[in-house]
Design a protein around this motif. Structure first.
Motif, mmCIF file in Angstrom:
data_model
loop_
_atom_site.group_PDB
_atom_site.id
_atom_site.type_symbol
_atom_site.label_atom_id
_atom_site.label_comp_id
_atom_site.label_asym_id
_atom_site.label_seq_id
_atom_site.Cartn_x
_atom_site.Cartn_y
_atom_site.Cartn_z
ATOM 1 N N PHE A 51 16.508 -4.826 -39.344
ATOM 2 C CA PHE A 51 16.982 -5.967 -38.570
ATOM 3 C C PHE A 51 15.791 -6.687 -37.957
ATOM 4 O O PHE A 51 14.827 -6.054 -37.536
ATOM 5 C CB PHE A 51 17.915 -5.507 -37.448
ATOM 6 N N ASN A 52 15.849 -8.011 -37.894
ATOM 7 C CA ASN A 52 14.811 -8.793 -37.219
ATOM 8 C C ASN A 52 14.919 -8.578 -35.716
ATOM 9 O O ASN A 52 16.015 -8.420 -35.184
ATOM 10 C CB ASN A 52 14.980 -10.290 -37.508
ATOM 11 N N THR A 53 13.799 -8.612 -35.039
ATOM 12 C CA THR A 53 13.778 -8.446 -33.593
ATOM 13 C C THR A 53 14.655 -9.487 -32.913
ATOM 14 O O THR A 53 15.365 -9.191 -31.959
ATOM 15 C CB THR A 53 12.333 -8.544 -33.061
ATOM 16 N N GLU A 54 14.649 -10.707 -33.443
ATOM 17 C CA GLU A 54 15.450 -11.780 -32.870
ATOM 18 C C GLU A 54 16.951 -11.488 -32.978
ATOM 19 O O GLU A 54 17.748 -11.931 -32.162
ATOM 20 C CB GLU A 54 15.157 -13.121 -33.555
ATOM 21 N N ASP A 55 17.335 -10.744 -34.013
ATOM 22 C CA ASP A 55 18.751 -10.434 -34.247
ATOM 23 C C ASP A 55 19.290 -9.369 -33.294
ATOM 24 O O ASP A 55 20.494 -9.307 -33.066
ATOM 25 C CB ASP A 55 18.973 -9.933 -35.675
ATOM 26 N N LEU A 56 18.438 -8.560 -32.755
ATOM 27 C CA LEU A 56 18.894 -7.396 -31.994
ATOM 28 C C LEU A 56 19.777 -7.754 -30.805
ATOM 29 O O LEU A 56 20.737 -7.051 -30.516
ATOM 30 C CB LEU A 56 17.705 -6.542 -31.550
ATOM 31 N N LYS A 57 19.489 -8.833 -30.130
ATOM 32 C CA LYS A 57 20.319 -9.247 -28.993
ATOM 33 C C LYS A 57 21.711 -9.672 -29.444
ATOM 34 O O LYS A 57 22.687 -9.475 -28.731
ATOM 35 C CB LYS A 57 19.662 -10.392 -28.223
ATOM 36 N N GLU A 58 21.793 -10.253 -30.628
ATOM 37 C CA GLU A 58 23.070 -10.738 -31.160
ATOM 38 C C GLU A 58 23.923 -9.623 -31.754
ATOM 39 O O GLU A 58 25.133 -9.781 -31.899
ATOM 40 C CB GLU A 58 22.818 -11.808 -32.229
ATOM 41 N N LEU A 59 23.309 -8.518 -32.109
ATOM 42 C CA LEU A 59 24.017 -7.423 -32.769
ATOM 43 C C LEU A 59 24.610 -6.466 -31.739
ATOM 44 O O LEU A 59 24.326 -5.277 -31.728
ATOM 45 C CB LEU A 59 23.073 -6.693 -33.726
ATOM 46 N N ASN A 60 25.459 -7.003 -30.886
ATOM 47 C CA ASN A 60 26.008 -6.207 -29.785
ATOM 48 C C ASN A 60 27.508 -5.956 -29.916
ATOM 49 O O ASN A 60 28.174 -5.674 -28.926
ATOM 50 C CB ASN A 60 25.687 -6.880 -28.451
ATOM 51 N N SER A 61 28.010 -6.059 -31.151
ATOM 52 C CA SER A 61 29.414 -5.743 -31.389
ATOM 53 C C SER A 61 29.580 -5.172 -32.784
ATOM 54 O O SER A 61 28.724 -5.367 -33.661
ATOM 55 C CB SER A 61 30.300 -6.981 -31.243
ATOM 56 N N GLN A 62 30.668 -4.487 -32.952
ATOM 57 C CA GLN A 62 30.994 -3.906 -34.255
ATOM 58 C C GLN A 62 31.033 -4.991 -35.332
ATOM 59 O O GLN A 62 30.471 -4.827 -36.412
ATOM 60 C CB GLN A 62 32.340 -3.207 -34.115
ATOM 61 N N GLN A 63 31.696 -6.110 -35.041
ATOM 62 C CA GLN A 63 31.828 -7.185 -36.021
ATOM 63 C C GLN A 63 30.481 -7.825 -36.355
ATOM 64 O O GLN A 63 30.198 -8.126 -37.512
ATOM 65 C CB GLN A 63 32.809 -8.261 -35.525
ATOM 66 N N ALA A 64 29.644 -8.050 -35.344
ATOM 67 C CA ALA A 64 28.328 -8.655 -35.586
ATOM 68 C C ALA A 64 27.466 -7.740 -36.455
ATOM 69 O O ALA A 64 26.768 -8.209 -37.356
ATOM 70 C CB ALA A 64 27.629 -8.943 -34.264
ATOM 71 N N LEU A 65 27.536 -6.444 -36.200
ATOM 72 C CA LEU A 65 26.747 -5.495 -36.975
ATOM 73 C C LEU A 65 27.186 -5.456 -38.433
ATOM 74 O O LEU A 65 26.358 -5.540 -39.339
ATOM 75 C CB LEU A 65 26.840 -4.094 -36.366
ATOM 76 N N ILE A 66 28.466 -5.324 -38.671
ATOM 77 C CA ILE A 66 28.941 -5.216 -40.057
ATOM 78 C C ILE A 66 28.698 -6.511 -40.824
ATOM 79 O O ILE A 66 28.319 -6.500 -41.985
ATOM 80 C CB ILE A 66 30.412 -4.758 -40.140
ATOM 81 N N LYS A 67 28.855 -7.648 -40.146
ATOM 82 C CA LYS A 67 28.590 -8.937 -40.792
ATOM 83 C C LYS A 67 27.118 -9.045 -41.195
ATOM 84 O O LYS A 67 26.796 -9.491 -42.297
ATOM 85 C CB LYS A 67 28.970 -10.069 -39.849
ATOM 86 N N LYS A 68 26.234 -8.629 -40.301
ATOM 87 C CA LYS A 68 24.793 -8.705 -40.580
ATOM 88 C C LYS A 68 24.407 -7.749 -41.711
ATOM 89 O O LYS A 68 23.640 -8.123 -42.602
ATOM 90 C CB LYS A 68 23.989 -8.377 -39.317
ATOM 91 N N ILE A 69 24.947 -6.543 -41.690
ATOM 92 C CA ILE A 69 24.642 -5.577 -42.758
ATOM 93 C C ILE A 69 25.090 -6.129 -44.099
ATOM 94 O O ILE A 69 24.355 -6.082 -45.086
ATOM 95 C CB ILE A 69 25.305 -4.212 -42.470
ATOM 96 N N LYS A 70 26.295 -6.664 -44.144
ATOM 97 C CA LYS A 70 26.800 -7.228 -45.400
ATOM 98 C C LYS A 70 25.928 -8.379 -45.883
ATOM 99 O O LYS A 70 25.686 -8.519 -47.082
ATOM 100 C CB LYS A 70 28.255 -7.672 -45.239
#
Length: 75
Positions: A51-70
């Motif tokens: 994950f990009n460092t910039e993304d880490l703040k945004e990846l604070n929910s189950q949905q955000a994480l799975i969307k980013k992984i996909k």
């Protein structure tokens, strides 16, 4: 892929997780800054991504994480 994702969240957050759980830092008491780091590191290792460092703040929910992984895995 999603099954492994939910398993990781369950193990770290110690709560039942499925596609309808809608967990986030705001509504899950066990999702702390330390468990957030553990989640990020575990997902990066399991799915062989970074994950990009910039993304880490945004990846604070189950949905955000799975969307980013996909999006990173082109699933």
């Amino acid at each position: 892929m999603e099954e492994k994702f939910y398993e990781i969240l369950e193990n770290i957050l110690e709560v039942k997780v499925d596609k309808n759980s809608n967990l986030s830092k705001e509504n899950c008491p066990t999702w702390t800054s330390l468990t957030h780091i553990d989640i990020i590191m575990s997902l990066e290792e399991e799915f062989e991504l970074k994950f990009n460092t910039e993304d880490l703040k945004e990846l604070n929910s189950q949905q955000a994480l799975i969307k980013k992984i996909k999006s990173l895995k082109d699933i």
